[in-house]
Design an enzyme around this catalytic site. Structure first.
Site, PDB file in Angstrom:
ATOM      1  N   ASN A   1       0.808  -1.230   0.000  1.00 15.71           N
ATOM      2  CA  ASN A   1       0.000   0.000   0.000  1.00 15.71           C
ATOM      3  C   ASN A   1       0.839   1.276   0.000  1.00 15.71           C
ATOM      4  O   ASN A   1       0.527   2.226  -0.712  1.00 15.71           O
ATOM      5  CB  ASN A   1      -0.999  -0.016   1.167  1.00 15.71           C
ATOM      6  CG  ASN A   1      -0.321  -0.114   2.513  1.00 15.71           C
ATOM      7  OD1 ASN A   1       0.801  -0.597   2.625  1.00 15.71           O
ATOM      8  ND2 ASN A   1      -0.994   0.334   3.543  1.00 15.71           N
TER       9      ASN A   1
ATOM     10  N   GLU B   1       3.320  -4.281  12.582  1.00 15.16           N
ATOM     11  CA  GLU B   1       2.238  -3.318  12.448  1.00 15.16           C
ATOM     12  C   GLU B   1       1.222  -3.971  11.519  1.00 15.16           C
ATOM     13  O   GLU B   1       1.509  -4.193  10.345  1.00 15.16           O
ATOM     14  CB  GLU B   1       2.768  -2.017  11.863  1.00 15.16           C
ATOM     15  CG  GLU B   1       1.754  -0.924  11.930  1.00 15.16           C
ATOM     16  CD  GLU B   1       1.963   0.077  10.832  1.00 15.16           C
ATOM     17  OE1 GLU B   1       3.121   0.358  10.469  1.00 15.16           O
ATOM     18  OE2 GLU B   1       0.944   0.531  10.296  1.00 15.16           O
TER      19      GLU B   1
ATOM     20  N   CYS C   1      -3.288   1.318   6.522  1.00 14.99           N
ATOM     21  CA  CYS C   1      -3.724   0.625   7.735  1.00 14.99           C
ATOM     22  C   CYS C   1      -4.394   1.576   8.714  1.00 14.99           C
ATOM     23  O   CYS C   1      -5.171   1.152   9.561  1.00 14.99           O
ATOM     24  CB  CYS C   1      -2.541  -0.074   8.395  1.00 14.99           C
ATOM     25  SG  CYS C   1      -1.193   1.059   8.708  1.00 14.99           S
TER      26      CYS C   1
ATOM     27  N   GLU D   1       7.494   1.053  16.576  1.00 15.65           N
ATOM     28  CA  GLU D   1       8.683   1.593  15.913  1.00 15.65           C
ATOM     29  C   GLU D   1       8.549   3.110  15.923  1.00 15.65           C
ATOM     30  O   GLU D   1       7.519   3.653  16.299  1.00 15.65           O
ATOM     31  CB  GLU D   1       8.831   1.008  14.503  1.00 15.65           C
ATOM     32  CG  GLU D   1       9.081  -0.513  14.557  1.00 15.65           C
ATOM     33  CD  GLU D   1       9.526  -1.141  13.245  1.00 15.65           C
ATOM     34  OE1 GLU D   1      10.185  -0.488  12.434  1.00 15.65           O
ATOM     35  OE2 GLU D   1       9.191  -2.333  13.040  1.00 15.65           O
TER      36      GLU D   1
HETATM   37  O1  6OD Z   1       3.792   6.653   8.730  1.00 15.19           O
HETATM   38  C1  6OD Z   1       4.363   5.616   9.092  1.00 15.19           C
HETATM   39  O2  6OD Z   1       5.504   5.609   9.568  1.00 15.19           O
HETATM   40  C2  6OD Z   1       3.678   4.334   8.946  1.00 15.19           C
HETATM   41  N1  6OD Z   1       4.313   3.269   9.502  1.00 15.19           N
HETATM   42  C3  6OD Z   1       2.494   4.242   8.298  1.00 15.19           C
HETATM   43  C4  6OD Z   1       1.808   3.038   8.145  1.00 15.19           C
HETATM   44  C5  6OD Z   1       0.773   2.900   7.323  1.00 15.19           C
HETATM   45  C6  6OD Z   1       0.161   1.621   7.085  1.00 15.19           C
HETATM   46  O3  6OD Z   1      -0.505   1.368   6.103  1.00 15.19           O
END
Ligand code: 6OD
Length: 488
Positions: free
Chosen positions: A159, A256, A290, A469
Site C-alpha cells: 500500500n 504493524e 492501515c 517503531e
Molecule cells: O507513517 C508511518 O511511519 C507508517 N508506519 C504508516 C503506516 C501505514 C500503514 O498502512
C-alpha cells in the site's frame, strides 16, 4: 502504460543485481489498467539463502562502522533519493496505480525524511546508566551497551511500499544491522531502485539485499536460521504466520498489522475541517492505509450534516489516470483485492446497510476499465455487530453510526479486536484529550489524521500489532542491550 516495454525487476544480493531466470518470474500488473508492466524475477530458496549469507558476512564490519559514518551514509541516501525523486515516483505509481500527486507528496517524500530522521535519532541517542547502591555498602555503575540485532528480515506491504520500506530500513541500517528485504509481490520496483541508490552512496555489499516473490519466499526467509529478527507490516493473518515461523528460534518481531479504525465526531466539532479530515482518513490511497477510518461514530445532533458532507466529498473525488495531476483516487491494488472488497459490499447490503454513495465498480472508459477500480462508498444503518463493521475491509469505505454521549462513543470505538489508530473531532480541548486517551489504540489523533512525527512511537494493540517503531522505539527494536555492571 499498457505499451510499457517488458522489463525484469531483479533481486539484489551481495551488492549486485542477480540475472533473471526466465522460468522463475511472474508478471507485474498495472492496477490502473490490468496490463502487464513487466516481469519480476522470483527468488528461489537458494537465492534467499545467498542473501542471508551475504548479509551475515557484511554484518561483521557494518556493525562496527562508527555511528557517525552510518548516519552520514543515511543522509547521502536521502540526498540521492531526492536527486532521483521522479524515478521513484514513476515506479511507485506504476506498481500501485496511486495518484502521482500522492506519490510525490506522501509516499516518496517520506523516504528521504525517514533516512534523515533516523540519521539524527541514532546520532543523538544516549545510553542509560545507573549508579547502584546495594544497601550493604557496595556501589556499582550499571550501563547498557546496545548492539545491532543482526540480520533483520524486512517484509513490507503494497500500500505504501517505499514509505514503509524506508521506515524500517533506515533505523535498521542506522543501528548497524544488515537487512534482507522482501517487498510485496505486487509492488517490487521501488525496493529494487532503492538497492541501486544505497549502492551508489557507498553502502557495503551485502548490507542491503532484496528478494522478490510471494508468500513462500517470506516464509522461507522468516524461518531461516540466519535471521535474527523480523519487522513486518501487513495483515494480521500473515503476522500470526510470521510469529509461528520465528517461534522455534525465539526471535523478536515487530508487527504493524491491520486496523478497523474509528473516528469519533462530537457535536461541537468544526464541520468543514472535520469533514475534510474525515474524507482524507477514509479515502486516502483508496482506503488502503492501515490507519484509514472505516468506522465513523457521529453525535446524533450533527449526523445528517456529517453524512451529507461526506457524501459530497466522496462524490467530488476524481478517479482517473494515476499520472494525471487532477486524479485524487486510484484503483485497488489487484483483482483479488477488489473481489474481496466487493464481497464486503454485498455482505453490507445483506446486513442491512443503507448505501449513501458508491457501492460498485465505476465505468471509466476503455483505457481504464481493465483496472481494479471501485467506487468510494459510505453506509449507514449498520451496527457494531455487523461483520462489515468488525472486519478490516481495506478499501475506500466507511460505516457511519450515531451516538448520544461521550461514554457511548468511547464504548463503541473500543468495541473491536483491533487497536491501531483513532481520531477524535471536537472543539472541546479537555474532551479531546480525554477521549483520545481513552481509545485503546497505538495512535490517537485529535482534529487531524495521519500527522506524523517520526520520533513518536508507532504501532498497534490487539490484532493490530506487537511492539512499536519510531524514534527510541526503533532503536530498541533494532538493537539488543548487554548490561554491564562494574563494582566501584
Ligand atoms: O507513517 C508511518 O511511519 C507508517 N508506519 C504508516 C503506516 C501505514 C500503514 O498502512
Amino acid at each position: 502504460m499498457a505499451d510499457t516495454v517488458q522489463y525484469w525487476v531483479r533481486n539484489f544480493v551481495d551488492g549486485a543485481y542477480t540475472e533473471p531466470n526466465e522460468t522463475s518470474g511472474y508478471d507485474n500488473i498495472d492496477p490502473a489498467t490490468g496490463a502487464t508492466l513487466g516481469r519480476v524475477h522470483a527468488a528461489d530458496t537458494a537465492l534467499v539463502d545467498r542473501a542471508v549469507t551475504s548479509a551475515r558476512r557484511a554484518l561483521t564490519s557494518w556493525a562496527k562502522t562508527p555511528v557517525a559514518e552510518r548516519a552520514a551514509l543515511l543522509r547521502r541516501a536521502a540526498d540521492r533519493i531526492e536527486e532521483r525523486f521522479e524515478e521513484f515516483v514513476a515506479a511507485e505509481v506504476a506498481d500501485t496505480g496511486k495518484p502521482i500527486t500522492q506519490a510525490r507528496l506522501l509516499d516518496v517524500r517520506r523516504a528521504p525524511q525517514n533516512f534523515r530522521s533516523f540519521a539524527d535519532i541514532v546520532a543523538a541517542a544516549g545510553q542509560e546508566s545507573f549508579i547502584t547502591e546495594t544497601g550493604d555498602g557496595r556501589r556499582a555503575l550499571n550501563y547498557a551497551v546496545r548492539k545491532p540485532l543482526g540480520v533483520v528480515a524486512v517484509i513490507v506491504p503494497w500500500n505504501l511500499p517505499l514509505l514503509l520500506l524506508t521506515w524500517k530500513v533506515a533505523p535498521a541500517l542506522a543501528c548497524g544491522n544488515a537487512v534482507v528485504v522482501k517487498p510485496s509481490e505486487e509492488t517490487p520496483s521501488t525496493a529494487t531502485l532503492l538497492a541501486e541508490v544505497l549502492a551508489e552512496v557507498g553502502l557495503p555489499a551485502g548490507v542491503f539485499n532484496v528478494v522478490h516473490g510471494c508468500g513462500g519466499v517470506g516464509e522461507f526467509l522468516t524461518r531461516h536460521a540466519g535471521i535474527d529478527g523480523v519487522t513486518f507490516t501487513g495483515s494480521s493473518a500473515t503476522g500470526t504466520r510470521v510469529m509461528s515461523a520465528v517461534a522455534p528460534r525465539v526471535r523478536p518481531v515487530s508487527f504493524e498489522l491491520g486496523g478497523k479504525n474509528a473516528a469519533v465526531v462530537f457535536e461541537d466539532a468544526d464541520l468543514d475541517e472535520t469533514l475534510d479530515g474525515l474524507a482524507r482518513s477514509v479515502f486516502t490511497n483508496t482506503g488502503q492505509v492501515c490507519l484509514c477510518t472505516e468506522r465513523v461514530y457521529v453525535h446524533r445532533d450533527i449526523f445528517d450534516e456529517i453524512a451529507n458532507g461526506l457524501i459530497a466529498r466522496a462524490s467530488a473525488l476524481t478517479l482517473g489516470r494515476p499520472t494525471d495531476d487532477a486524479t485524487t483516487t486510484g484503483p485497488l491494488i489487484s483483482q483479488a483485492h477488489r473481489d474481496k472488497v466487493l464481497r464486503y459490499f454485498e455482505l453490507a447490503e445483506r446486513e442491512g446497510a443503507e448505501l449513501l454513495v458508491g457501492g460498485g465498480v465505476p465505468d471509466l472508459g476503455a483505457e481504464l476499465n481493465g483496472g481494479f477500480w471501485i467506487e468510494p462508498t459510505l453506509w449507514t444503518g449498520l451496527t457494531n455487530d455487523a461483520t462489515t463493521v468488525r472486519e478490516e475491509i481495506f478499501g475506500p469505505v466507511a460505516a457511519l453510526i450515531p451516538f448520544s454521549d461521550e461514554n457511548e462513543a468511547i464504548g463503541l470505538a473500543n468495541d473491536t479486536d483491533y487497536g491501531l489508530a483513532a481520531s477524535v473531532w471536537t472543539n472541546d480541548l479537555r474532551r479531546g484529550h480525554r477521549v483520545a486517551q481513552a481509545m485503546n489504540v497505538g495512535m490517537s489523533w485529535v482534529n487531524t489524521w495521519f500527522l506524523r512525527d517520526l520520533r513518536s512511537p508507532f504501532g498497534g494493540m490487539g490484532l493490530s500489532g506487537l511492539g512499536r517503531e519510531g524514534g527510541a522505539s526503533s532503536l530498541h527494536f533494532y538493537t539488543d542491550p548487554t548490561n554491564v555492571c562494574v563494582q566501584l
